[in-house]
Scaffold this active site. Structure first.
Site, PDB file in Angstrom:
ATOM      1  N   GLY A  33      -9.609  -8.073   0.602  1.00 36.85           N
ATOM      2  CA  GLY A  33      -9.438  -8.473  -0.795  1.00 36.85           C
ATOM      3  C   GLY A  33     -10.747  -8.934  -1.407  1.00 36.85           C
ATOM      4  CG  LEU A  35     -10.337  -5.486  -3.740  1.00 40.42           C
ATOM      5  CD1 LEU A  35      -9.340  -4.467  -4.274  1.00 40.42           C
ATOM      6  CD2 LEU A  35     -10.739  -5.153  -2.312  1.00 40.42           C
ATOM      7  CG  HIS A  39     -13.923  -3.865  -1.414  1.00 40.49           C
ATOM      8  ND1 HIS A  39     -14.340  -5.058  -1.964  1.00 40.49           N
ATOM      9  CD2 HIS A  39     -13.810  -4.079  -0.078  1.00 40.49           C
ATOM     10  CE1 HIS A  39     -14.464  -5.958  -1.002  1.00 40.49           C
ATOM     11  NE2 HIS A  39     -14.153  -5.385   0.155  1.00 40.49           N
ATOM     12  CD  GLN A  63     -12.427  -9.813  10.012  1.00 36.36           C
ATOM     13  OE1 GLN A  63     -11.498  -9.035  10.182  1.00 36.36           O
ATOM     14  NE2 GLN A  63     -13.518  -9.477   9.345  1.00 36.36           N
ATOM     15  N   GLY A 149     -17.797   0.512   4.736  1.00 38.30           N
ATOM     16  CA  GLY A 149     -19.115   0.455   4.093  1.00 38.30           C
ATOM     17  C   GLY A 149     -20.238   0.287   5.111  1.00 38.30           C
ATOM     18  CG  ASP A 152     -19.594  -5.443   6.705  1.00 42.13           C
ATOM     19  OD1 ASP A 152     -20.270  -6.477   6.743  1.00 42.13           O
ATOM     20  OD2 ASP A 152     -18.734  -5.234   5.835  1.00 42.13           O
ATOM     21  CG  MET A 186     -22.036  -4.552  -4.759  1.00 40.09           C
ATOM     22  SD  MET A 186     -21.234  -5.191  -6.224  1.00 40.09           S
ATOM     23  CE  MET A 186     -22.144  -4.293  -7.472  1.00 40.09           C
ATOM     24  CB  SER A 187     -21.231  -9.458   0.084  1.00 39.41           C
ATOM     25  OG  SER A 187     -20.511 -10.387   0.877  1.00 39.41           O
ATOM     26  CB  SER A 188     -15.918 -10.820  -0.780  1.00 40.30           C
ATOM     27  OG  SER A 188     -15.399  -9.507  -0.851  1.00 40.30           O
TER      28      SER A 188
HETATM   29  O1  PAF Z   1     -14.882  -5.205   6.399  1.00 39.97           O
HETATM   30  C1  PAF Z   1     -13.864  -5.914   6.208  1.00 39.97           C
HETATM   31  O2  PAF Z   1     -13.492  -6.256   5.082  1.00 39.97           O
HETATM   32  C2  PAF Z   1     -13.053  -6.385   7.406  1.00 39.97           C
HETATM   33  O3  PAF Z   1     -13.865  -6.669   8.479  1.00 39.97           O
HETATM   34  C3  PAF Z   1     -11.936  -5.384   7.797  1.00 39.97           C
HETATM   35  C4  PAF Z   1     -12.523  -4.053   8.241  1.00 39.97           C
HETATM   36  C5  PAF Z   1     -11.002  -5.170   6.621  1.00 39.97           C
HETATM   37  C6  PAF Z   1     -11.119  -5.943   8.965  1.00 39.97           C
HETATM   38  O4  PAF Z   1     -10.528  -7.151   8.650  1.00 39.97           O
END
Ligand code: PAF
Length: 283
Positions: A33, A35, A39, A63, A149, A152, A186-188
């Site tokens: 999310g 976004l 995304h 995570q 993306g 990461d 771009m990053s949340s």
């Molecule tokens: O890249 C992300 O947003 C997260 O690591 C993912 C791949 C949705 C897994 O939770």
């Protein structure tokens, strides 16, 4: 013909019931999310390549390490759903943490070697959480393709290994990092940056771009690139460097010579915000 509206599933069974009735290629865009344009570029690519597009919105507690930003992570479900619908997503799954990890859950996936360096070293357990949730998303959606993306970069390496090792019949599509006009990826998590930190945040891309220019000049010593990146990062007093890496793009082992493609990657803290970025060179 008016487009059918996006279908929303909450439970695993709801998702399966809808998924079963979607025929033709299926592309999945997994997200947490909050976004942004990065995304949406994944959704656009999936939309162009697949008959059906699914997305997941799930802030995966597994995570995040203790003391990390799980509770602060930006959440705006209504906005995210509107953006996905507008981008042409057919099916979105928004499970809860209790649905994903019910009481008694104990099956974890560890992708071993490529999870260890870089992010794995700074964030122990992070890729175990990523690999496990991605495997669950793959089982839930049965996609033909899944979109991630390049931002990461290590996550992509880990997921490609997971797909190969566990024989998921899924093609992993890696899409370019989307940047702000000043180069910031771009990053949340950019939402956490204060105005001052936001100005300093261009230092990651500046360091990478300077190293790229030197790489293009044909130097063979990776230390030369490391020195350039270090000097640019250290000239920014607000930046605390966690790592600077020049590694083989597949094994993520640091290279001793610039003889083939390399992955330059950085992790930097600005105040409480941790940012990562990378460039793949010579690929
Ligand atoms: O890249 C992300 O947003 C997260 O690591 C993912 C791949 C949705 C897994 O939770």
């Amino acid at each position: 013909v008016p487009k059918e509206s996006m279908k929303k599933a909450s439970t695993f069974q709801e998702l399966r019931d809808i998924r079963t009735n979607l025929h033709g290629t299926f592309g999945l865009v997994p997200t947490m999310g909050a976004l942004h344009a990065g995304h949406l570029s994944l959704v656009r690519r999936a939309r162009a390549e697949c008959a059906n597009v699914g997305a997941s919105i799930f802030v995966n507690p597994a995570q995040f390490g203790p003391g990390e930003d799980l509770s602060a992570y930006p959440r705006d479900l209504e906005r995210d759903l509107a953006l996905l619908e507008e981008a042409g997503v057919d099916l979105v799954w928004t499970p809860t943490a209790e649905m994903m990890y019910p009481a008694g859950f104990q099956s974890w996936i560890t992708v071993e070697e490529v999870s260890r360096p870089l992010e794995g070293k700074c964030r122990p357990g992070h890729f175990r959480g990523v690999a496990t949730v991605v495997a669950k998303l793959f089982n839930a959606f049965s996609p033909d393709r899944a979109y991630f993306g390049q931002k990461d970069a290590q996550q992509v390496v880990v997921i490609k290994r997971l797909v190969q090792d566990l024989n998921f019949p899924i093609q992993i599509v890696v899409c370019p990092t989307v940047r702000e006009p000043d180069g910031l990826a771009m990053s949340s998590r950019n939402a956490y940056l204060s105005a001052e930190d936001r100005r300093s945040a261009t230092v990651l891309y500046r360091a990478l771009a300077a190293a790229e220019a030197e790489f293009r000049r044909g130097v063979s010593d990776p230390e030369r690139l490391r020195t350039i990146m270090r000097s640019i990062l250290h000239a920014e007093p607000r930046a605390n460097v966690e790592y600077i890496s020049i590694a083989d793009p597949d094994s993520l082992i640091e290279v001793k010579e610039l003889a083939g493609p390399v992955l330059l990657s950085l992790a930097v803290r600005l105040g409480k915000t941790r940012l990562i970025d990378n460039l793949l060179l010579g690929g």
